[in-house]
Design a protein around this motif. Structure first.
Motif, PDB file in Angstrom:
ATOM      1  N   ARG A  69      13.956 126.887   6.439  1.00  0.00           N
ATOM      2  CA  ARG A  69      14.721 127.982   7.038  1.00  0.00           C
ATOM      3  C   ARG A  69      16.204 127.646   7.166  1.00  0.00           C
ATOM      4  O   ARG A  69      17.057 128.544   7.030  1.00  0.00           O
ATOM      5  CB  ARG A  69      14.123 128.372   8.388  1.00  0.00           C
ATOM      6  CG  ARG A  69      14.127 127.270   9.436  1.00  0.00           C
ATOM      7  CD  ARG A  69      13.261 127.658  10.630  1.00  0.00           C
ATOM      8  NE  ARG A  69      13.292 126.669  11.704  1.00  0.00           N
ATOM      9  CZ  ARG A  69      12.550 125.573  11.713  1.00  0.00           C
ATOM     10  NH1 ARG A  69      11.735 125.307  10.706  1.00  0.00           N
ATOM     11  NH2 ARG A  69      12.617 124.717  12.729  1.00  0.00           N
ATOM     12  N   ASP A  72      17.735 127.797   3.666  1.00  0.00           N
ATOM     13  CA  ASP A  72      17.793 129.194   3.208  1.00  0.00           C
ATOM     14  C   ASP A  72      19.015 129.929   3.770  1.00  0.00           C
ATOM     15  O   ASP A  72      19.504 130.882   3.150  1.00  0.00           O
ATOM     16  CB  ASP A  72      16.519 129.941   3.617  1.00  0.00           C
ATOM     17  CG  ASP A  72      15.336 129.596   2.716  1.00  0.00           C
ATOM     18  OD1 ASP A  72      15.566 128.979   1.662  1.00  0.00           O
ATOM     19  OD2 ASP A  72      14.191 129.949   3.072  1.00  0.00           O
ATOM     20  N   ARG A  73      19.510 129.506   4.922  1.00  0.00           N
ATOM     21  CA  ARG A  73      20.686 130.155   5.507  1.00  0.00           C
ATOM     22  C   ARG A  73      21.935 129.960   4.640  1.00  0.00           C
ATOM     23  O   ARG A  73      22.857 130.769   4.691  1.00  0.00           O
ATOM     24  CB  ARG A  73      20.958 129.589   6.903  1.00  0.00           C
ATOM     25  CG  ARG A  73      19.984 130.067   7.967  1.00  0.00           C
ATOM     26  CD  ARG A  73      20.501 129.768   9.363  1.00  0.00           C
ATOM     27  NE  ARG A  73      19.598 130.299  10.377  1.00  0.00           N
ATOM     28  CZ  ARG A  73      18.652 129.594  10.981  1.00  0.00           C
ATOM     29  NH1 ARG A  73      18.501 128.317  10.660  1.00  0.00           N
ATOM     30  NH2 ARG A  73      17.870 130.128  11.884  1.00  0.00           N
ATOM     31  N   HIS A  74      21.938 128.901   3.844  1.00  0.00           N
ATOM     32  CA  HIS A  74      23.127 128.572   3.052  1.00  0.00           C
ATOM     33  C   HIS A  74      23.109 129.191   1.664  1.00  0.00           C
ATOM     34  O   HIS A  74      24.093 129.076   0.934  1.00  0.00           O
ATOM     35  CB  HIS A  74      23.261 127.052   2.928  1.00  0.00           C
ATOM     36  CG  HIS A  74      23.440 126.358   4.247  1.00  0.00           C
ATOM     37  ND1 HIS A  74      24.625 126.370   4.933  1.00  0.00           N
ATOM     38  CD2 HIS A  74      22.559 125.642   5.000  1.00  0.00           C
ATOM     39  CE1 HIS A  74      24.487 125.688   6.069  1.00  0.00           C
ATOM     40  NE2 HIS A  74      23.250 125.236   6.127  1.00  0.00           N
ATOM     41  N   ARG A  76      22.737 132.494  -0.862  1.00  0.00           N
ATOM     42  CA  ARG A  76      22.888 133.948  -0.855  1.00  0.00           C
ATOM     43  C   ARG A  76      21.561 134.658  -1.107  1.00  0.00           C
ATOM     44  O   ARG A  76      21.271 135.675  -0.480  1.00  0.00           O
ATOM     45  CB  ARG A  76      23.912 134.370  -1.918  1.00  0.00           C
ATOM     46  CG  ARG A  76      25.341 133.946  -1.616  1.00  0.00           C
ATOM     47  CD  ARG A  76      26.326 134.619  -2.556  1.00  0.00           C
ATOM     48  NE  ARG A  76      27.692 134.139  -2.339  1.00  0.00           N
ATOM     49  CZ  ARG A  76      28.256 133.194  -3.054  1.00  0.00           C
ATOM     50  NH1 ARG A  76      27.589 132.639  -4.051  1.00  0.00           N
ATOM     51  NH2 ARG A  76      29.497 132.808  -2.814  1.00  0.00           N
ATOM     52  N   THR A  78      18.597 133.805  -0.426  1.00  0.00           N
ATOM     53  CA  THR A  78      17.547 133.626   0.582  1.00  0.00           C
ATOM     54  C   THR A  78      18.013 133.876   2.006  1.00  0.00           C
ATOM     55  O   THR A  78      17.198 133.864   2.933  1.00  0.00           O
ATOM     56  CB  THR A  78      16.982 132.186   0.502  1.00  0.00           C
ATOM     57  OG1 THR A  78      18.051 131.244   0.725  1.00  0.00           O
ATOM     58  CG2 THR A  78      16.352 131.916  -0.856  1.00  0.00           C
ATOM     59  N   SER A  79      19.310 134.103   2.202  1.00  0.00           N
ATOM     60  CA  SER A  79      19.836 134.235   3.567  1.00  0.00           C
ATOM     61  C   SER A  79      19.305 135.470   4.295  1.00  0.00           C
ATOM     62  O   SER A  79      19.326 135.523   5.529  1.00  0.00           O
ATOM     63  CB  SER A  79      21.364 134.270   3.535  1.00  0.00           C
ATOM     64  OG  SER A  79      21.819 135.371   2.755  1.00  0.00           O
ATOM     65  N   PRO A  84      15.865 132.963   8.204  1.00  0.00           N
ATOM     66  CA  PRO A  84      17.316 132.730   8.317  1.00  0.00           C
ATOM     67  C   PRO A  84      18.088 133.931   8.858  1.00  0.00           C
ATOM     68  O   PRO A  84      19.142 133.763   9.473  1.00  0.00           O
ATOM     69  CB  PRO A  84      17.742 132.394   6.883  1.00  0.00           C
ATOM     70  CG  PRO A  84      16.664 132.903   6.010  1.00  0.00           C
ATOM     71  CD  PRO A  84      15.409 132.799   6.814  1.00  0.00           C
ATOM     72  N   SER A  85      17.564 135.126   8.660  1.00  0.00           N
ATOM     73  CA  SER A  85      18.252 136.319   9.179  1.00  0.00           C
ATOM     74  C   SER A  85      17.983 136.541  10.666  1.00  0.00           C
ATOM     75  O   SER A  85      18.641 137.362  11.300  1.00  0.00           O
ATOM     76  CB  SER A  85      17.808 137.560   8.399  1.00  0.00           C
ATOM     77  OG  SER A  85      16.438 137.848   8.667  1.00  0.00           O
ATOM     78  N   ASP A 193      23.986 128.128  -5.354  1.00  0.00           N
ATOM     79  CA  ASP A 193      23.232 128.325  -4.119  1.00  0.00           C
ATOM     80  C   ASP A 193      22.519 127.036  -3.715  1.00  0.00           C
ATOM     81  O   ASP A 193      22.560 126.621  -2.556  1.00  0.00           O
ATOM     82  CB  ASP A 193      22.205 129.444  -4.312  1.00  0.00           C
ATOM     83  CG  ASP A 193      22.633 130.736  -3.637  1.00  0.00           C
ATOM     84  OD1 ASP A 193      23.750 130.770  -3.087  1.00  0.00           O
ATOM     85  OD2 ASP A 193      21.861 131.705  -3.661  1.00  0.00           O
ATOM     86  N   ALA A 197      22.983 124.448  -0.337  1.00  0.00           N
ATOM     87  CA  ALA A 197      21.879 124.126   0.572  1.00  0.00           C
ATOM     88  C   ALA A 197      21.486 122.657   0.522  1.00  0.00           C
ATOM     89  O   ALA A 197      20.594 122.230   1.260  1.00  0.00           O
ATOM     90  CB  ALA A 197      20.677 124.996   0.233  1.00  0.00           C
TER      91      ALA A 197
END
Length: 292
Positions: A69, A72-74, A76, A78-79, A84-85, A193, A197
Motif C-alpha cells: 500500500r 502504491d501511493r508513489h 500513478r 496504483t495511487s 493508497p487512496s 512508476d 516506488a
C-alpha cells in the motif's frame, strides 16, 4: 463493495481461473466423444475447484495490495487503488484478504482434495512471502514470481486427477515462460512508476532497455518449443501443433520488434499480444484434444 472487489483484481483472477480450467480439463480422462466427455465431468468437483482457486487468488491479490500500500501511493497507475487512496483501511483489507485465502484453502481441501489445496497454499505463500518482498531488492523477483504465477493449471490438474504428472508440468512450463514477455513489457511501460516506488524491476535497474528486450526475446524463443510439447506427448493433435507454432512466432515477432525499437508503444504491443496469446493457445488445446 466496489472497493473490496477491486482488491481482488478480477481481471487477473479471470486469467487465473482460465488456466485452472485448462489444468482440470487435461486432468480428466478422455471419454471418446465430446458429449460423453461433458457428461463425465464431475460438475460439483469442478465448481469447488473454480470457487476455491478464485478465493485464494482473490485473497492473495488483496493481501498483496495490503503489503504494497505504501509503494502504491508513489505510482500513478496504483495511487487510486482503495488502500493508497484511503477509501479502505489497512486492517479491513488485511482481514478481507486473509478470510478469502483461508476460505479458498478450505474449499479446495474439503470440496476437492488436499493436493490441490496444498498447491494453492504454496502459491499464496511463495507469492506473498518470496516474490512480493523481493520486488524492492532485486529484479530477479520476476523469475521467482513466475513460479506461483504458473501454478493455476497445476491446481486444476491436481483437482481432477488427484496427482501431478508430466502433462501438468508441461502446462506449468508454458504458463511460466509466457509470463516473462508479459511482465517485462509491463515493467518497461511503467518503469518510471516502479522507480518512484523503489521497486527494482529490470527496466529500473537497466534503464536503456537492452536487457529487458533481450529477456523478452529469449523467453519468447523458449516458449515456442515448449508450447509444442503437448502435441509431442499426445495431449493435443496436429491442429494445435500448427496453431501453437504460429502463435509462438507471432508472440516472438512482437518481442523482436521491441528489441529493435525500445519504445513504450512496442512494449504495449508485446503486452497486447501476450493477452491474446494465452486464451488462443488454450482454445486450441480445448478444440484439439485427441479422442474427443
Amino acid at each position: 463493495m466496489r472497493d473490496y472487489i477491486e482488491l481482488t483484481k478480477p481481471r487477473i483472477t479471470w486469467l487465473i481461473l482460465m488456466s485452472t480450467g485448462i489444468g482440470y480439463f487435461f486432468g480428466l480422462p478422455g471419454a471418446g466423444t465430446w458429449l460423453a466427455f461433458l457428461k463425465a465431468i464431475p460438475l460439483l468437483s469442478l465448481l469447488h475447484t473454480i470457487v476455491g482457486t478464485g478465493l485464494i487468488a482473490s485473497g492473495t491479490a488483496a493481501l498483496n495490495q495490503w503489503y504494497e500500500r505504501e509503494a502504491d501511493r508513489h505510482m500513478r497507475r496504483t495511487s487510486a487503488r482503495p488502500l493508497p487512496s484511503g477509501r479502505l483501511s489497512a486492517p479491513r483489507a488485511l482481514a478481507f484478504g486473509a478470510a478469502l485465502s483461508v476460505a479458498g484453502f478450505v474449499e479446495l481441501w474439503l470440496g476437492v482434495n488436499l493436493l490441490s489445496a496444498a498447491i494453492g497454499a504454496f502459491t499464496l505463500a511463495s507469492y506473498l512471502f518470496l516474490y512480493t518482498p523481493m520486488k524492492q531488492r532485486t529484479w530477479w523477483s520476476t523469475t521467482v514470481g513466475a513460479i506461483p504465477g504458473a501454478m493455476p493449471p497445476m491446481i486444476g490438474y491436481a483437482a481432477a486427477a488427484g496427482a501431478l504428472t508430466r502433462e501438468s508440468w508441461v502446462l506449468f512450463a508454458i504458463l511460466f515462460l509466457w509470463q516473462f514477455p508479459h511482465f517485462y513489457a509491463i515493467a518497461w511501460m511503467y518503469r518510471e512508476d516502479y522507480a518512484r516506488a523503489g521497486i527494482r524491476m529490470l527496466p529500473v535497474v537497466e534503464p536503456d532497455g537492452r536487457s529487458t528486450s533481450r529477456q523478452i526475446v529469449l523467453y519468447g524463443m523458449a516458449l515456442i518449443p515448449v508450447s509444442l510439447v503437448p502435441g509431442m506427448l499426445g495431449m493435443t493433435g496436429r491442429i494445435y501443433f500448427v496453431g501453437a507454432l504460429l502463435l509462438g512466432l507471432w508472440f516472438l515477432y512482437s518481442g523482436v520488434r521491441v528489441a529493435l525499437e525500445r519504445t513504450v508503444a512496442r512494449a504495449r504491443g508485446v503486452l497486447l499480444t501476450s493477452v491474446l496469446y494465452l486464451p488462443l493457445i488454450y482454445g486450441l488445446m480445448l478444440l484439439d484434444r485427441p479422442g474427443l
